[in-house]
Design a protein around this motif. Structure first.
Motif, PDB file in Angstrom:
ATOM      1  N   ALA A 223       6.433   2.069  -7.260  1.00 47.46           N
ATOM      2  CA  ALA A 223       6.416   1.898  -5.788  1.00 47.46           C
ATOM      3  C   ALA A 223       5.637   3.370  -5.221  1.00 47.46           C
ATOM      4  O   ALA A 223       4.960   3.424  -4.379  1.00 47.46           O
ATOM      5  CB  ALA A 223       7.794   1.933  -5.163  1.00 47.46           C
ATOM      6  N   VAL A 224       6.190   4.437  -5.794  1.00 48.32           N
ATOM      7  CA  VAL A 224       5.623   5.736  -5.367  1.00 48.32           C
ATOM      8  C   VAL A 224       4.033   5.820  -5.831  1.00 48.32           C
ATOM      9  O   VAL A 224       3.378   6.348  -4.747  1.00 48.32           O
ATOM     10  CB  VAL A 224       6.155   6.698  -6.167  1.00 48.32           C
ATOM     11  CG1 VAL A 224       5.331   8.147  -6.025  1.00 48.32           C
ATOM     12  CG2 VAL A 224       7.682   7.048  -5.942  1.00 48.32           C
ATOM     13  N   ASN A 225       3.577   5.274  -6.895  1.00 50.33           N
ATOM     14  CA  ASN A 225       2.222   5.434  -7.135  1.00 50.33           C
ATOM     15  C   ASN A 225       1.324   4.518  -6.185  1.00 50.33           C
ATOM     16  O   ASN A 225       0.335   4.558  -5.797  1.00 50.33           O
ATOM     17  CB  ASN A 225       1.877   4.965  -8.436  1.00 50.33           C
ATOM     18  CG  ASN A 225       2.008   6.096  -9.581  1.00 50.33           C
ATOM     19  OD1 ASN A 225       1.230   6.549 -10.181  1.00 50.33           O
ATOM     20  ND2 ASN A 225       3.381   6.204  -9.897  1.00 50.33           N
ATOM     21  N   SER A 226       1.932   3.236  -5.829  1.00 50.65           N
ATOM     22  CA  SER A 226       1.162   2.308  -4.943  1.00 50.65           C
ATOM     23  C   SER A 226       1.227   2.922  -3.530  1.00 50.65           C
ATOM     24  O   SER A 226       0.141   3.047  -3.010  1.00 50.65           O
ATOM     25  CB  SER A 226       1.957   1.066  -4.990  1.00 50.65           C
ATOM     26  OG  SER A 226       2.111   0.411  -6.328  1.00 50.65           O
ATOM     27  N   ILE A 227       2.368   3.207  -3.096  1.00 55.43           N
ATOM     28  CA  ILE A 227       2.231   3.571  -1.684  1.00 55.43           C
ATOM     29  C   ILE A 227       1.674   5.063  -1.470  1.00 55.43           C
ATOM     30  O   ILE A 227       0.950   5.377  -0.400  1.00 55.43           O
ATOM     31  CB  ILE A 227       3.755   3.692  -1.208  1.00 55.43           C
ATOM     32  CG1 ILE A 227       4.581   2.332  -1.290  1.00 55.43           C
ATOM     33  CG2 ILE A 227       4.011   3.993   0.082  1.00 55.43           C
ATOM     34  CD1 ILE A 227       5.975   2.299  -1.119  1.00 55.43           C
TER      35      ILE A 227
END
Length: 218
Positions: free
Chosen positions: A22-26
């Motif tokens: 989630a962190v890498n994508s967002i």
């Protein structure tokens, strides 16, 4: 003994994988967007996004407790999705890890995109590439060094998250107990052998991830 040692590790890996994705994508998408935009209030937005990096984990945990409470809009929405409050569940730990790790990924991605020669992107558009093609085929590869470094650091931060996780998810063995919270409980109960085992594991993993960042940046 082995089961007691492995259970927090398995849960930590699961939480870290979900929050890391989630962190890498967002973080990459938000970093890209804000690297291209200049508007009134941008400084305020970026400051809010970076706040979890400098706030005490207990403050982040307290704010999440309020935000996820049954009387809040976010809390009600989460309860509709999960059929229960996510407070004191491992999903709460995932959310806490996302919040505290996001600034590292966002800042790295933004810097990576800002360092791109935008004339290269412009040339791709001239030859007919749409914005998504420019992003995936030009911008993302050119900023990959910063993005990968930020991704590793954010995953390391998520893996080591303690304070906010303890407040939002608790320290329930077999349910919400991660390695950092397990270390805290082991020391508190005098189980130093088990605490040392987890400490050495965390030191080794953190060392490896930092080495990977250093290698990627060269």
């Amino acid at each position: 003994m082995i089961q007691e040692f492995l259970t927090p590790i398995v849960l930590s890996i699961k939480i870290t994988m979900l929050s890391g994705f989630a962190v890498n994508s967002i973080g990459t998408l938000v970093g890209r967007w804000l690297s291209l935009k200049n508007f009134k209030g941008k400084v305020i937005i970026e400051t809010i996004l970076m706040l979890p990096l400098v706030l005490p984990p207990s403050v982040v945990g307290f704010l999440l407790l309020i935000a996820l409470g049954k009387k809040s809009v976010v809390g009600e929405a989460a309860e509709m999705v999960f059929r229960q409050s996510i407070l004191f569940t491992w999903w709460g730990a995932v959310l806490a890890s996302i919040i505290v790790a996001f600034p590292l990924m966002y800042q790295s991605a933004k810097i990576g995109f800002q360092e791109i020669d935008h004339e290269i992107e412009g040339a791709a558009r001239v030859y007919g590439a749409n914005e998504w093609q420019v992003f995936f085929l030009i911008s993302l590869p050119l900023a990959s060094k910063a993005i990968v470094s930020g991704g590793i650091l954010s995953v390391a931060r998520a893996l080591g998250e303690f304070g906010a996780t303890l407040m939002v998810a608790g320290n329930i063995p077999g349910k919400t107990q991660t390695v950092p919270t397990a270390i805290y409980l082991a020391i508190d109960t005098g189980n130093m052998k088990l605490a040392w085992s987890w400490v050495l594991l965390m030191v080794m993993l953190s060392f490896i991830m930092l080495v990977l960042v250093q290698v990627k940046q060269k």
